[in-house]
Design an enzyme around this catalytic site. Sequence first.
Site, PDB file in Angstrom:
ATOM      1  N   GLU A 144      -1.801   1.298  -4.699  1.00 58.71           N
ATOM      2  CA  GLU A 144      -2.094  -0.239  -4.369  1.00 58.71           C
ATOM      3  C   GLU A 144      -1.387  -1.169  -5.254  1.00 58.71           C
ATOM      4  O   GLU A 144      -1.303  -1.115  -6.397  1.00 58.71           O
ATOM      5  CB  GLU A 144      -3.145  -0.482  -3.931  1.00 58.71           C
ATOM      6  CG  GLU A 144      -3.647  -2.102  -3.164  1.00 58.71           C
ATOM      7  CD  GLU A 144      -3.576  -1.508  -1.529  1.00 58.71           C
ATOM      8  OE1 GLU A 144      -3.176  -2.695  -0.621  1.00 58.71           O
ATOM      9  OE2 GLU A 144      -3.289  -0.151  -1.357  1.00 58.71           O
ATOM     10  N   CYS A 177       0.766  -1.284   0.228  1.00 60.85           N
ATOM     11  CA  CYS A 177       0.397   0.222  -0.395  1.00 60.85           C
ATOM     12  C   CYS A 177       0.960   1.833   0.484  1.00 60.85           C
ATOM     13  O   CYS A 177       0.203   2.659   0.427  1.00 60.85           O
ATOM     14  CB  CYS A 177      -1.090   0.126   1.184  1.00 60.85           C
ATOM     15  SG  CYS A 177       0.290  -0.143   2.901  1.00 60.85           S
TER      16      CYS A 177
END
EC number: 2.1.1.-
Length: 366
Positions: A357, A323
């Site tokens: 992401e 992330c």
Amino acid sequence: MNLAAMDPTTYDAQLEAKRIKLEQAFAQFETPSIEVFASDPEHYRMRAEFRVWHEGDDLYYYMFDKALNDKVRCDQYLPASTLINEMMAALIAELKPNPSLRHKLFQVDFLSTLSGEILVSLLYHRQLDDQWRAEAIALKAKLSSQFKVNIIGRARKQKIDLDKDFVVESLQVNDKVFHYKQIENSFTQPNAKVAIKMLEWAIDVTQNSQGDLLELYCGNGNFSIALAQNFNRVLATELAKPSVDAAQYNIEINGIDNLQIIRMSAEEFSDAMAKKRSFRRLEGIDLDSYLCNTIFVDPPRAGIDPATLDLVQGYERILYISCNPDTLKDNLQQLYKTHKVTRFALFDQFPYTDHMETGVLLERIK
């Protein structure tokens, strides 16, 4: 939040800019072409949090816009799911004329699902009493004519569940449907449709795997449950007790019989594998019996700590969901010495933001 950036007509251009930025940032690792998985340009977020503004008899949701440096009224919210937007209007209409439910209410959190369930958390700057409970029960009854809803009241050192504090999401992943218990105030993937694409990609890159899978930071079992079909056995670790409890629930409702969850941190597991320490939580689990050729990691934004990174580097194949591209890049500086990036993906979990992401598959250099 920057509301001005949330323009569906510019979505494709914004996503392409992210792809180019990612490609340039990771060029030194000789990555393959980036596989790009787009989001819906609107109504993609399954959860949202709003502050509440009191102005005479009026009551409304607001957010703080960093670009404007001011609060912005939010009667509707383009990123939030259609279900959240419908609930926003229905809920505020009931709260406005109700003195007990609106008194010192300062925040409302919504957690919705593709399966149609929604959880509403009302946060207060006061202690909640029996009158509040009675009014909240009546509110739930009224909203239940339109929604599959549960309501939670929160105040300092106080939490009141009228029924349950979770929703159950159902995700269609390829030809299977997986069910996931998602607990209020715990981490869940905010963009459900992109989460499905992430699961399908992870299943694809681990097809025809040999041996077992080790997963660190497994959360509520989101990935490990879906990936269990590709491995003989799966061993997964997670530290947060609510997430472990949810993972056990999810294993049962999905009928998974080859997945073992251990409640411990990645650092503790690294020590256990190196036989530096023994843990009572590992009693009855023979770590040496697992033949894990593949390791799956989905670490927090800080990335993987040095000791755990050494552990990860020992595996033939590394599936890394990140992330935070910056910490992924830092970790790849070490992993790239022994492994080659063979798959590289961008998942647009957060449209109209700089957030990216990513997913990489690394395979040991022969």
